[in-house]
Structures are given as structure tokens and as C-alpha cells.
Write an enzyme that holds these catalytic residues in place. Structure first.
Site, PDB file in Angstrom:
ATOM      1  N   TYR A   1       0.840  -1.198   0.000  1.00 21.41           N
ATOM      2  CA  TYR A   1       0.000   0.000   0.000  1.00 21.41           C
ATOM      3  C   TYR A   1       0.876   1.249   0.000  1.00 21.41           C
ATOM      4  O   TYR A   1       0.625   2.196  -0.762  1.00 21.41           O
ATOM      5  CB  TYR A   1      -0.907  -0.025   1.238  1.00 21.41           C
ATOM      6  CG  TYR A   1      -1.821   1.165   1.370  1.00 21.41           C
ATOM      7  CD1 TYR A   1      -2.993   1.248   0.635  1.00 21.41           C
ATOM      8  CD2 TYR A   1      -1.517   2.201   2.256  1.00 21.41           C
ATOM      9  CE1 TYR A   1      -3.843   2.336   0.763  1.00 21.41           C
ATOM     10  CE2 TYR A   1      -2.361   3.289   2.394  1.00 21.41           C
ATOM     11  CZ  TYR A   1      -3.525   3.357   1.644  1.00 21.41           C
ATOM     12  OH  TYR A   1      -4.361   4.439   1.781  1.00 21.41           O
TER      13      TYR A   1
ATOM     14  N   LYS B   1       1.050   4.360  -2.790  1.00 24.19           N
ATOM     15  CA  LYS B   1       0.752   5.761  -2.484  1.00 24.19           C
ATOM     16  C   LYS B   1       1.964   6.665  -2.695  1.00 24.19           C
ATOM     17  O   LYS B   1       1.814   7.841  -3.050  1.00 24.19           O
ATOM     18  CB  LYS B   1       0.209   5.876  -1.061  1.00 24.19           C
ATOM     19  CG  LYS B   1      -1.168   5.244  -0.894  1.00 24.19           C
ATOM     20  CD  LYS B   1      -2.213   5.886  -1.815  1.00 24.19           C
ATOM     21  CE  LYS B   1      -3.610   5.365  -1.548  1.00 24.19           C
ATOM     22  NZ  LYS B   1      -4.637   6.070  -2.378  1.00 24.19           N
TER      23      LYS B   1
END
Length: 254
Positions: free
Chosen positions: A158, A162
Site C-alpha cells: 500500500y 501511495k
């Protein structure tokens, strides 16, 4: 109903991931500021529920699309433009995550998270950006994360996705500014949504609260002001910027 004299009056906005959580809150905020809003998500039932709610506030429309599929993503933009003529604003709020030790992530985990959080954002920016560049104006707002600024145990893939969103935001901002298109991002702090509410353990929630000077989680409506600002003429000289809406999390040194 949407205000005819709002900051976004007369603007057309596409909010991808606008059927729940942060995206839906931003869509509602745009409607309140006079925009005509199209929301997109891959779950048709969730899309129908979101539209029923949003239409009470103004001209809201929606299309189902699985943004992990490049052809579907391009089709979404094509249909939106065919039905609504042009786009002034794009918000990329689609996202998914998985929490586990880095050594336990599988190729399937990697593909699912990167496809949703990064590749689909790039494709949406490409397709809408091409249209905006042709018009010589437009504003793109990407939803990043605190994980794009700090390392979080259990969130390796994740975080990678990002970090990529921030890099994409700055790269496109640099490339497209001379042609009238602004690209910015928002990094939310911890907001308990469908994406993370059940994935985060009580201990992880407590740790986040302990690091947040305001001592609480954010409410999704508290992201709306930043999104409206970045999408509006008030931010006409702002591009490549990331606004951190995090209750002081990243400012805290302890």
C-alpha cells in the site's frame, strides 16, 4: 440543492471511487458548491445507493467501471465525456489495501493493490488529462495517504502504491502546468472508512491516535474543504502540492 453560485458552479467533475467513504464525501461537497458530479465505482449496488443519496443534493450521475481494467477505465472516461460534454475536475479516490507482514505478501496481493491504487490512477489521469490538455484547463486531485510519507509496518505494498501517487502527481504537475492543467494531491490522516475500519486492529487504531496531536480520527467531511480548494479557482496558482489533512500526525516528532 447545489448552490448556483458555489465555488464550483458550472463545473463538471468525475469522482472515481465516489460511491463510498472519502470519495462520496468529496462528491457531496462538490455538489454543495454547484458542480455537476459523476461518480464511478465497480460495485453496481453500491453505486445505486450512493446515487440515491447524492441526487438529493444536486445533479449527480454514475457509471459502474472496474478501474483495474485499463479498457474499462478508458471506457468510463469516454462515456462520461459523451454524456456530459467535458470535464473540468477529476478526483482519483479509488483504493484498496491489505495488512500483513511484508514477507507474506503474494503476487496476487501486489497486483490487486497496485492495479487499483496506482495503475488505475495513472490511466485515469492519462485519459482525462488528454481531454483537459486539449481544452487548455482542468484540475486533478489525487487521494494519497500518510503511508506516502512514512513507513508503516504491515503496509508495504500500500505504501509503495501511495508513494507512486505522489510521484505521479508531481510529475504530471510539472509536465502539464504550461498547458493549463493543475495536478495536486491530498494525504488524509486516519479516517475510519469501509476500506480500513475492519482491517485495523484495536492496537493499531490506538497507536494512530497516540501519534495524532488532535487525539481523534478524522471525519470524511473534513477532507471536503481541501478538495474543493484544489479543484477551484482559489487554487489557480497551486500545482504539484500535497495537502496533509491529518490532525497533525506528520508534524508530530514523538
Amino acid at each position: 440543492m447545489a448552490g448556483e453560485t458555489g465555488q464550483l458552479a458550472g463545473r463538471n467533475a468525475l469522482v472515481i471511487g465516489g460511491t463510498s467513504g472519502i470519495g462520496k464525501a468529496i462528491a457531496a461537497g462538490f455538489l454543495a458548491q454547484g458542480a455537476r458530479v459523476v461518480v464511478a465505482g465497480r460495485d453496481e449496488a453500491k453505486l445505486a445507493r450512493a446515487l440515491a443519496e447524492l441526487k438529493a443534493s444536486g445533479p449527480a450521475f454514475g457509471y459502474a467501471a472496474d478501474m483495474r481494467d485499463d479498457a474499462a477505465a478508458r471506457g468510463l472516461v469516454a462515456v462520461t465525456l459523451a454524456h456530459h460534454g467535458h470535464l473540468d475536475i477529476l478526483v482519483n479516490s479509488q483504493g484498496t489495501t491489505a495488512l500483513k507482514p511484508a514477507v507474506d505478501f503474494t503476487r496476487e496481493d501486489w497486483d490487486a493493490i497496485i492495479a487499483t491504487n496506482l495503475r488505475s490512477v495513472f490511466v485515469a489521469c492519462q485519459e482525462v488529462g488528454r481531454h483537459m490538455l486539449g481544452r487548455g484547463r482542468g484540475a486533478i486531485v489525487n487521494i494519497a495517504s500518510l503511508a506516502a510519507h512514512r513507513g508503516w509496518a504491515g503496509s508495504a505494498v500500500y505504501g509503495i502504491s501511495k508513494h507512486g501517487v505522489l510521484s505521479l502527481t508531481e510529475s504530471l504537475a510539472s509536465e502539464w502546468a504550461p498547458r493549463g492543467v493543475r495536478v495536486n494531491a491530498i494525504s488524509p490522516g486516519v479516517f475510519l472508512t469501509e476500506l480500513n475500519r475492519d482491517r485495523m486492529s484495536p492496537e493499531r487504531k490506538a497507536a494512530f491516535l497516540g501519534r495524532t496531536p488532535m487525539g481523534r480520527f478524522g471525519a470524511v467531511g473534513e477532507l471536503v474543504g481541501a478538495a474543493v480548494f484544489l479543484a477551484s479557482d482559489a487554487a489557480s496558482f497551486v500545482t504539484g502540492e500535497t495537502i496533509r489533512v491529518d490532525g497533525g500526525y506528520l508534524a508530530s516528532g514523538i
